[in-house]
Design a protein around this motif. Structure first.
Motif, PDB file in Angstrom:
ATOM      1  N   LEU A  79      -5.117  49.634  33.033  1.00 45.70           N
ATOM      2  CA  LEU A  79      -4.646  49.638  34.382  1.00 45.70           C
ATOM      3  C   LEU A  79      -4.220  48.534  34.148  1.00 45.70           C
ATOM      4  O   LEU A  79      -2.520  47.947  34.274  1.00 45.70           O
ATOM      5  N   GLN A  80      -4.438  47.607  33.349  1.00 48.03           N
ATOM      6  CA  GLN A  80      -4.206  46.422  32.658  1.00 48.03           C
ATOM      7  C   GLN A  80      -2.694  47.141  31.758  1.00 48.03           C
ATOM      8  O   GLN A  80      -2.208  46.024  31.296  1.00 48.03           O
ATOM      9  N   ALA A  81      -3.272  47.663  30.663  1.00 40.86           N
ATOM     10  CA  ALA A  81      -1.856  48.409  29.845  1.00 40.86           C
ATOM     11  C   ALA A  81      -0.592  48.514  30.558  1.00 40.86           C
ATOM     12  O   ALA A  81       0.203  48.105  30.105  1.00 40.86           O
ATOM     13  N   ILE A  82      -0.654  49.756  31.795  1.00 40.02           N
ATOM     14  CA  ILE A  82      -0.531  50.046  32.825  1.00 40.02           C
ATOM     15  C   ILE A  82       0.799  49.194  32.567  1.00 40.02           C
ATOM     16  O   ILE A  82       1.631  48.733  33.068  1.00 40.02           O
ATOM     17  N   LEU A  83      -0.068  47.811  33.635  1.00 43.02           N
ATOM     18  CA  LEU A  83       0.950  46.603  34.083  1.00 43.02           C
ATOM     19  C   LEU A  83       1.506  46.355  32.388  1.00 43.02           C
ATOM     20  O   LEU A  83       2.703  45.528  33.518  1.00 43.02           O
ATOM     21  N   ALA A  93      13.683  46.617  36.548  1.00 42.11           N
ATOM     22  CA  ALA A  93      13.054  48.110  37.041  1.00 42.11           C
ATOM     23  C   ALA A  93      12.275  48.325  37.946  1.00 42.11           C
ATOM     24  O   ALA A  93      12.357  49.245  37.770  1.00 42.11           O
ATOM     25  N   HIS A  94      11.834  46.908  39.076  1.00 40.72           N
ATOM     26  CA  HIS A  94      11.582  47.557  40.479  1.00 40.72           C
ATOM     27  C   HIS A  94      11.654  46.291  40.950  1.00 40.72           C
ATOM     28  O   HIS A  94      10.880  46.215  42.284  1.00 40.72           O
ATOM     29  N   GLY A  95      12.931  46.336  41.030  1.00 42.38           N
ATOM     30  CA  GLY A  95      13.882  46.020  42.291  1.00 42.38           C
ATOM     31  C   GLY A  95      14.110  44.461  42.271  1.00 42.38           C
ATOM     32  O   GLY A  95      15.498  43.904  43.167  1.00 42.38           O
ATOM     33  N   VAL A 107       3.922  39.640  40.518  1.00 45.67           N
ATOM     34  CA  VAL A 107       3.526  40.447  39.730  1.00 45.67           C
ATOM     35  C   VAL A 107       2.886  40.569  40.748  1.00 45.67           C
ATOM     36  O   VAL A 107       1.885  41.600  40.460  1.00 45.67           O
ATOM     37  N   ARG A 108       1.748  39.765  41.316  1.00 45.83           N
ATOM     38  CA  ARG A 108       1.561  39.510  42.764  1.00 45.83           C
ATOM     39  C   ARG A 108       1.588  41.013  43.586  1.00 45.83           C
ATOM     40  O   ARG A 108       1.033  42.261  43.863  1.00 45.83           O
ATOM     41  N   LYS A 114       2.271  49.061  43.515  1.00 37.20           N
ATOM     42  CA  LYS A 114       2.338  50.002  42.570  1.00 37.20           C
ATOM     43  C   LYS A 114       0.824  51.016  42.093  1.00 37.20           C
ATOM     44  O   LYS A 114      -0.258  52.235  42.549  1.00 37.20           O
ATOM     45  N   PHE A 115      -0.339  49.135  42.317  1.00 38.02           N
ATOM     46  CA  PHE A 115      -1.378  49.953  42.696  1.00 38.02           C
ATOM     47  C   PHE A 115      -2.624  50.300  44.112  1.00 38.02           C
ATOM     48  O   PHE A 115      -3.626  50.284  44.177  1.00 38.02           O
TER      49      PHE A 115
END
Length: 177
Positions: A79-83, A93-95, A107-108, A114-115
């Motif tokens: 999951l850290q790799a995905i983050l 890209a995330h708003g 990031v929080r 996402k998770f």
């Protein structure tokens, strides 16, 4: 910017420190005194005494390295790799379109969105992942040096606090109930 080791001691450095502790155990078993051991291994006597106490209670195993410090993160390596991939895409890209800066709060929020998970130590997580606090590489394009100079010369002297605080009166020093 990312650092490959994530900060702190890497595995090789932890191994080297463990070897020093294991050498101390050998000397404890030979009956050497803590001050002599500390001098030989170039560590503080306090460390030598702590190691000796741990050795007496738990033997050689008590002084073995226990791995990287800290608690295990709820986000595993996958999951850290995905983050990390999402962080590399950038905030837009995330708003977050107002600027291209990742903050711990953003990031929080991203982790929560996402998770569907909350992580309390976001800054520590980012540090372990190899991210560090950054300053802008260049000044903002909108920066107006003339306006800044004018403000420093005209406005700042008016609002700047004097170097000293006013003395408190004896009435303000009395203990409040």
């Amino acid at each position: 910017m990312r650092y490959p080791d994530g900060g702190g001691l890497n595995a090789e450095q932890r191994k080297r420190r463990e070897e020093v502790r294991m050498r101390a155990v050998d000397l404890f078993e030979e009956g050497a005194k803590v001050p002599c051991i500390s001098r030989e291994l170039r560590v503080s006597e306090e460390s030598g005494h702590q190691w000796r106490r741990a050795w007496k209670v738990g033997g050689r195993e008590a002084l073995r390295s226990k791995g990287a410090p800290g608690y295990d993160c709820r986000l595993g390596p996958h999951l850290q790799a995905i983050l990390a991939a999402w962080l590399d895409e950038g905030p837009a890209a995330h708003g977050w379109t107002d600027d291209q800066v990742w903050t711990a709060s953003r990031v929080r929020t991203l982790i929560g969105r996402k998770f569907h998970n909350s992580v309390s130590g976001v800054t520590q997580l980012l540090h372990r992942m190899g991210y560090s606090v950054q300053m802008p590489a260049r000044p903002a394009a909108e920066r107006d040096e003339e306006a800044i100079t004018a403000w420093r010369e005209a406005t700042w002297p008016e609002v700047k606090p004097s170097g000293r605080r006013p003395a408190r009166s004896s009435a303000s020093r009395t203990k409040r109930a």
